[in-house]
Design a protein around this motif. Structure first.
Motif, PDB file in Angstrom:
ATOM      1  N   TRP A 109       1.153  11.863   1.104  1.00 41.11           N
ATOM      2  CA  TRP A 109       1.847  11.230  -0.019  1.00 41.11           C
ATOM      3  C   TRP A 109       2.865  10.197   0.451  1.00 41.11           C
ATOM      4  N   ALA A 110       3.311   9.405  -0.505  1.00 35.08           N
ATOM      5  CA  ALA A 110       4.349   8.397  -0.244  1.00 35.08           C
ATOM      6  C   ALA A 110       5.278   8.377  -1.450  1.00 35.08           C
ATOM      7  N   SER A 111       6.490   7.860  -1.244  1.00 34.75           N
ATOM      8  CA  SER A 111       7.425   7.800  -2.356  1.00 34.75           C
ATOM      9  C   SER A 111       8.559   6.833  -2.031  1.00 34.75           C
ATOM     10  N   GLN A 112       9.648   6.912  -2.777  1.00 35.27           N
ATOM     11  CA  GLN A 112      10.810   6.061  -2.512  1.00 35.27           C
ATOM     12  C   GLN A 112      12.088   6.865  -2.699  1.00 35.27           C
TER      13      GLN A 112
ATOM     14  N   ALA B 199       8.205  15.177   6.198  1.00 31.94           N
ATOM     15  CA  ALA B 199       7.061  14.687   6.982  1.00 31.94           C
ATOM     16  C   ALA B 199       6.003  15.780   7.119  1.00 31.94           C
ATOM     17  N   ASP B 200       6.450  17.003   7.343  1.00 25.61           N
ATOM     18  CA  ASP B 200       5.534  18.127   7.537  1.00 25.61           C
ATOM     19  C   ASP B 200       4.730  18.437   6.268  1.00 25.61           C
ATOM     20  N   SER B 201       5.281  18.052   5.104  1.00 23.21           N
ATOM     21  CA  SER B 201       4.560  18.315   3.855  1.00 23.21           C
ATOM     22  C   SER B 201       3.493  17.259   3.577  1.00 23.21           C
ATOM     23  N   GLY B 202       3.406  16.262   4.449  1.00 23.62           N
ATOM     24  CA  GLY B 202       2.358  15.251   4.294  1.00 23.62           C
ATOM     25  C   GLY B 202       2.862  13.871   3.927  1.00 23.62           C
ATOM     26  N   CYS B 203       4.191  13.680   3.934  1.00 19.33           N
ATOM     27  CA  CYS B 203       4.714  12.351   3.577  1.00 19.33           C
ATOM     28  C   CYS B 203       4.424  11.351   4.693  1.00 19.33           C
ATOM     29  N   LEU B 204       3.727  10.279   4.350  1.00 15.76           N
ATOM     30  CA  LEU B 204       3.361   9.255   5.338  1.00 15.76           C
ATOM     31  C   LEU B 204       4.339   8.091   5.330  1.00 15.76           C
ATOM     32  N   ALA B 205       4.843   7.754   4.146  1.00 19.43           N
ATOM     33  CA  ALA B 205       5.658   6.534   4.052  1.00 19.43           C
ATOM     34  C   ALA B 205       6.679   6.659   2.937  1.00 19.43           C
ATOM     35  N   LEU B 206       7.829   6.049   3.166  1.00 24.07           N
ATOM     36  CA  LEU B 206       8.866   5.989   2.127  1.00 24.07           C
ATOM     37  C   LEU B 206       9.332   4.553   1.981  1.00 24.07           C
ATOM     38  N   SER B 207       9.655   4.204   0.747  1.00 25.97           N
ATOM     39  CA  SER B 207      10.174   2.869   0.492  1.00 25.97           C
ATOM     40  C   SER B 207      11.658   2.987   0.137  1.00 25.97           C
ATOM     41  N   PHE B 208      12.445   2.046   0.632  1.00 25.03           N
ATOM     42  CA  PHE B 208      13.889   2.113   0.433  1.00 25.03           C
ATOM     43  C   PHE B 208      14.413   0.820  -0.191  1.00 25.03           C
ATOM     44  N   GLY B 209      15.176   0.970  -1.242  1.00 28.72           N
ATOM     45  CA  GLY B 209      15.829  -0.200  -1.842  1.00 28.72           C
ATOM     46  C   GLY B 209      17.095  -0.495  -1.056  1.00 28.72           C
ATOM     47  N   LEU B 210      16.944  -1.162   0.072  1.00 32.90           N
ATOM     48  CA  LEU B 210      18.124  -1.454   0.921  1.00 32.90           C
ATOM     49  C   LEU B 210      18.968  -2.564   0.299  1.00 32.90           C
ATOM     50  N   GLU B 211      18.331  -3.395  -0.461  1.00 37.15           N
ATOM     51  CA  GLU B 211      18.938  -4.531  -1.178  1.00 37.15           C
ATOM     52  C   GLU B 211      19.453  -5.628  -0.257  1.00 37.15           C
TER      53      GLU B 211
ATOM     54  N   ALA C 252      11.108   8.159  13.558  1.00 41.15           N
ATOM     55  CA  ALA C 252      10.905   9.197  14.581  1.00 41.15           C
ATOM     56  C   ALA C 252      10.290  10.457  13.965  1.00 41.15           C
ATOM     57  N   ALA C 253      10.552  10.685  12.676  1.00 41.62           N
ATOM     58  CA  ALA C 253       9.966  11.856  12.004  1.00 41.62           C
ATOM     59  C   ALA C 253       8.492  11.612  11.669  1.00 41.62           C
ATOM     60  N   GLY C 254       8.010  10.393  11.910  1.00 37.15           N
ATOM     61  CA  GLY C 254       6.603  10.082  11.638  1.00 37.15           C
ATOM     62  C   GLY C 254       6.384   9.455  10.270  1.00 37.15           C
ATOM     63  N   ILE C 255       7.476   9.045   9.629  1.00 34.17           N
ATOM     64  CA  ILE C 255       7.361   8.445   8.287  1.00 34.17           C
ATOM     65  C   ILE C 255       7.523   6.924   8.410  1.00 34.17           C
ATOM     66  N   ASP C 256       6.571   6.180   7.859  1.00 35.72           N
ATOM     67  CA  ASP C 256       6.645   4.717   7.918  1.00 35.72           C
ATOM     68  C   ASP C 256       7.626   4.199   6.877  1.00 35.72           C
ATOM     69  N   VAL C 257       8.290   3.094   7.247  1.00 38.38           N
ATOM     70  CA  VAL C 257       9.370   2.577   6.392  1.00 38.38           C
ATOM     71  C   VAL C 257       8.979   1.241   5.765  1.00 38.38           C
TER      72      VAL C 257
END
Ligand code: SF4
Length: 440
Positions: free
Chosen positions: A239-242, A258-270, A299-304
């Protein structure tokens, strides 16, 4: 007796030549229409049209037309509504932008649904059938309970390999430019975890191994997210989310996510400008800490991936240029940018208006890729140019390659990085045509 028919339309934004943006495949399918279909009484026939990949059947035999739109697609939404009105149809509008400018939107349709539809949709249908449709419907939610989305209505369309779900709505933060804050005012509503898992299970049973958690900020409630991740893990999906970049401080949570299957997160850094973040009421986001937080997430394996805006009061032409280096140095796989746009209804819009800094009054030209306000340290024209220069720099071949291919862990996650490379190339193609890449 012939069944009543409802046509639900997800409109697509216009390009700079006011042509609807079309794609062969729609990767990000919205959740609103499958949910509305599920909320519609069973004695109605429902059809969903995703305009990005389908033509709108203006000669439909549908009794009722409901159009939902995201962001800048509002202009197209209004044009579609007018076209159906000309043909004598009853038209209902809803969605974020429509909710923020309900009075204006009401000029082009029979009824407007303001805010969440869950508590009012049944009444809308009932009133329509009685010939007593009201000009607007609004009822705030106090708890979030949603039916199983009718994904069966979109499965045969050319969509991506994941489906959307939602665990919570709203956000506890109060950024001045944000439509989420404007509608939810710090409210954060969470669904029962069992219901969220019910929806993810449906997605899995439909043959999908990935889903997108559409929440605005999945770390708004840490305990809730921990429990949710524990349940998601059992389903063995990706999964992915923000969420807020603050997750980068919480290594324990990152590991569990990450262990639950999260591949990527999106961040509103602005922004990378402290001053700009202050003007956006987002001082809690500390740009100095971005690199460390991003490193921890990666490092946790989640793409940004990131969403940023340019044109706030702390921005200078130099700080906008520096943003390209920030993206490249931090190897952001999918960066997106917008010009900070004063959306009517937001605090930011009111502030600019009070200080006579609205440069373009025509709200239908507000598309996020052209300056419509007077920035503090440059002219609107300079801001628009700096915005496109930034996009061109970030999506140069060398920057794309550095962020997606030339990575230490490339060979351990080759599929993912090649996928990001391809998305970047597609974005580059759009940018060269002055189309702002977005999630439609
Ligand atoms: S953190 Fe994001 S979703 Fe929450 S108010 Fe700020 S911009 Fe909106």
């Amino acid at each position: 007796m012939k069944m009543k028919k409802l046509l639900l339309i997800q409109s697509t934004p216009y390009d700079l030549n006011r042509k609807p943006i079309k794609k062969k495949k729609l990767y990000f399918v919205g959740l609103a229409l499958p949910l509305l279909a599920a909320l519609t009484p069973q004695d109605w026939q429902v059809e969903i049209v995703l305009e990005t990949i389908e033509d709108i059947p203006f000669d439909t035999d549908a009794d009722l037309i409901a159009i939902g739109s995201m962001g800048h697609a509002i202009i197209r939404t209004i044009d579609i509504a007018e076209e159906f009105k000309k043909r004598g149809k009853t038209v209902i509008l809803g969605g974020y932008m429509v909710s923020l400018m309900a009075e204006e939107a009401g000029k082009y349709c029979d009824s407007v649904v303001i805010g969440d539809a869950e508590n009012v949709w049944g009444r809308v249908i009932e009133d329509y059938q009685k010939g007593e449709l009201k000009s607007s419907y609004k009822e705030e939610l106090t708890c979030l309970k949603t039916p199983l989305p009718r994904f069966d209505l979109i499965l045969k369309k050319n969509i991506g390999d994941f489906l959307p779900i939602q665990a919570g709505r709203g956000c506890p933060n109060s950024c001045s430019f944000c439509s989420v804050y404007c509608l939810y005012k710090n409210k954060y509503l969470k669904r029962e975890i069992a219901d969220v898992i019910r929806d993810i299970t449906q997605i899995k049973e439909l043959g999908f191994s990935k889903f997108l958690l559409l929440d605005d900020n999945i770390i708004a409630d840490r305990m809730y997210l921990l429990e949710l991740c524990g349940e998601i893990k059992k389903l063995n999906m990706q999964w992915a989310s923000q969420c807020s970049i603050k997750i980068g401080d919480d290594k324990e949570l990152l590991e569990i996510v990450a262990d639950s299957g999260c591949l990527a997160l999106s961040f509103g850094l602005e922004s990378i400008s402290v001053e700009s973040l202050k003007y956006m009421d987002k001082s809690w986001a500390k740009p100095k800490e971005y690199p460390e937080r991003i490193k921890n997430i990666q490092a946790a394996g989640i793409d940004v991936s990131t969403e940023m805006v340019v044109g706030a009061d702390g921005d200078t032409l130099q700080s906008i240029q520096d943003t390209a280096k920030f993206i490249s140095d931090n190897k952001i796989v999918i960066p997106r940018f917008y010009i900070l746009t004063p959306i009517p209804g937001t605090k930011y819009y009111e502030d600019l208006r009070a200080h006579h800094r609205i440069y373009k009054e025509d709200i239908y030209s507000y598309n996020g890729s052209e300056a419509v306000h007077i920035p503090k340290h440059m002219t609107p024209e300079e801001l628009t140019k700096a915005y496109w220069d930034l996009y061109n720099e970030v999506f140069s071949i060398s920057s794309i390659a550095k962020r997606t291919l030339f990575r230490k862990d490339f060979f351990t996650k080759m599929d993912r990085y090649i996928f990001y490379f391809m998305i970047n190339i597609y974005y580059r193609y759009q940018i060269k045509r002055k189309i702002t890449p977005n999630i439609i």
